[in-house]
Design a protein around this motif. Structure first.
Motif, PDB file in Angstrom:
ATOM      1  N   ASP A  24     -16.288 -16.651 -21.736  1.00 24.28           N
ATOM      2  CA  ASP A  24     -15.446 -17.589 -22.474  1.00 24.28           C
ATOM      3  C   ASP A  24     -15.295 -17.220 -23.951  1.00 24.28           C
ATOM      4  O   ASP A  24     -14.638 -17.938 -24.705  1.00 24.28           O
ATOM      5  CB  ASP A  24     -16.027 -19.010 -22.376  1.00 24.28           C
ATOM      6  N   ARG A  29     -11.524 -12.994 -24.110  1.00 27.09           N
ATOM      7  CA  ARG A  29     -10.369 -13.633 -23.466  1.00 27.09           C
ATOM      8  C   ARG A  29      -9.047 -13.264 -24.117  1.00 27.09           C
ATOM      9  O   ARG A  29      -8.028 -13.065 -23.430  1.00 27.09           O
ATOM     10  CB  ARG A  29     -10.526 -15.152 -23.486  1.00 27.09           C
ATOM     11  N   GLY A 102     -11.154 -23.484 -23.504  1.00 30.08           N
ATOM     12  CA  GLY A 102     -10.167 -22.539 -22.982  1.00 30.08           C
ATOM     13  C   GLY A 102      -8.739 -22.866 -23.322  1.00 30.08           C
ATOM     14  O   GLY A 102      -7.906 -23.087 -22.440  1.00 30.08           O
TER      15      GLY A 102
END
Length: 290
Positions: A24, A29, A102
């Motif tokens: 994460d 990402r 996210g």
């Protein structure tokens, strides 16, 4: 050096096999991270102040307020070199925005991920050995540099997809790709700045275009001025490079690397390249070994 390299991850030295970040983490990402490639000579990081300035400029571009002092970052690099018993080394320092929910929009509160790793590299300076075996072969590619208005070239981030796409176009035995900007002017290599010499004048694409302000590039321009070599930063077409008397590339690892061929056209180094390489070695010797 230890049997297994030690990496500095968030303030702790850990074996490379245990050095991990969260899936994460925004650096993983989204490429939401700043980094610097450094060179340690004799245990001293060359041009550290300039690297810090560029790192902070990248973080400012990313609105990434990591909260770490220059001394803290330098301390982690020193600890990494010492733990691996390295004096002459390649060093990479990365700062990501860390783990956040996210969502693409970054949150203002940052708990950064900070990673330092180092690997041995040959001694530099007057007594050093080159890290490259021969002059570079170069090809131009169809992939274009991302315009500054889309992604500032001065920001040294984890997102290297532009360069990766350029490298996929290369023939198997070619060392570096040279990219053009959107107006078909020569910009830079995927990991290097481009210089060429014509009629005794040292020339390089201007950072007014999508060109990374390389630290080695800056040092070379300083050395040229001190040596009385005429310099020019401007906008160039491929034909300008192909008509050059000398061509070389610069980055922190290669230092100055002559270019043997561009798109199969033989060019090579020469007296200006040799002079600047010697002056570069002298500066490294004086500031890091002297």
């Amino acid at each position: 050096m230890t049997d297994e390299p030690l990496y500095h991850v968030d303030g702790t030295l850990v074996p490379a096999s245990e050095a991990t970040v969260s899936v994460d983490d925004r650096g993983f990402r989204y490429g939401d991270a700043a980094f610097e490639t450094l060179r340690a000579y004799g245990g001293t990081v060359f041009e550290w102040e300039h690297h810090v300035e560029r790192l902070e400029a990248t973080c400012e571009t990313l609105s990434l307020e990591h909260g770490l002092s220059t001394d803290a970052l330098q301390g982690r690099i020193g600890e990494t070199l010492a733990a691996n018993d390295l004096a002459d080394a390649y060093v990479r320092l990365s700062i990501t925005r860390g783990v956040q929910p996210g969502k693409l929009t970054p949150q203002p509160e940052v708990d950064p991920t900070v990673i330092v790793y180092a690997k041995p590299l040959s001694r530099g300076g007057l007594e050093g050995e080159s890290v490259w075996d021969e002059s570079a072969t170069v090809e131009t590619v169809e992939t274009r540099k991302i315009p500054d208005a889309a992604l500032p070239a001065s920001a040294k981030t984890h997102n290297y997809l532009n360069g990766i796409l350029a490298r996929t176009e290369l023939s198997s035995d070619v060392d570096e790709a040279v990219l053009f900007d959107a107006a078909n002017h020569v910009a830079e290599g995927t990991t290097s700045n481009l210089f060429f010499v014509r009629d005794g004048v040292l020339q390089t694409p201007s950072t007014d275009g999508p060109v990374l302000p390389g630290i080695t590039r800056e040092v070379v321009l300083e050395l040229a001025e001190e040596a009385g070599v005429s310099t020019r930063e401007g906008t160039y077409d491929l034909e300008d490079v192909l008509a050059a008397d000398e061509v070389f590339l610069t980055n922190r690892t290669w230092e100055l690397r002559p270019v043997a061929t561009v798109d199969g056209r033989e060019i090579g180094g020469g007296p200006v390249t040799d002079c600047l390489s010697r002056l570069y070695d002298e500066r490294v010797e004086e500031r890091c070994y002297g």
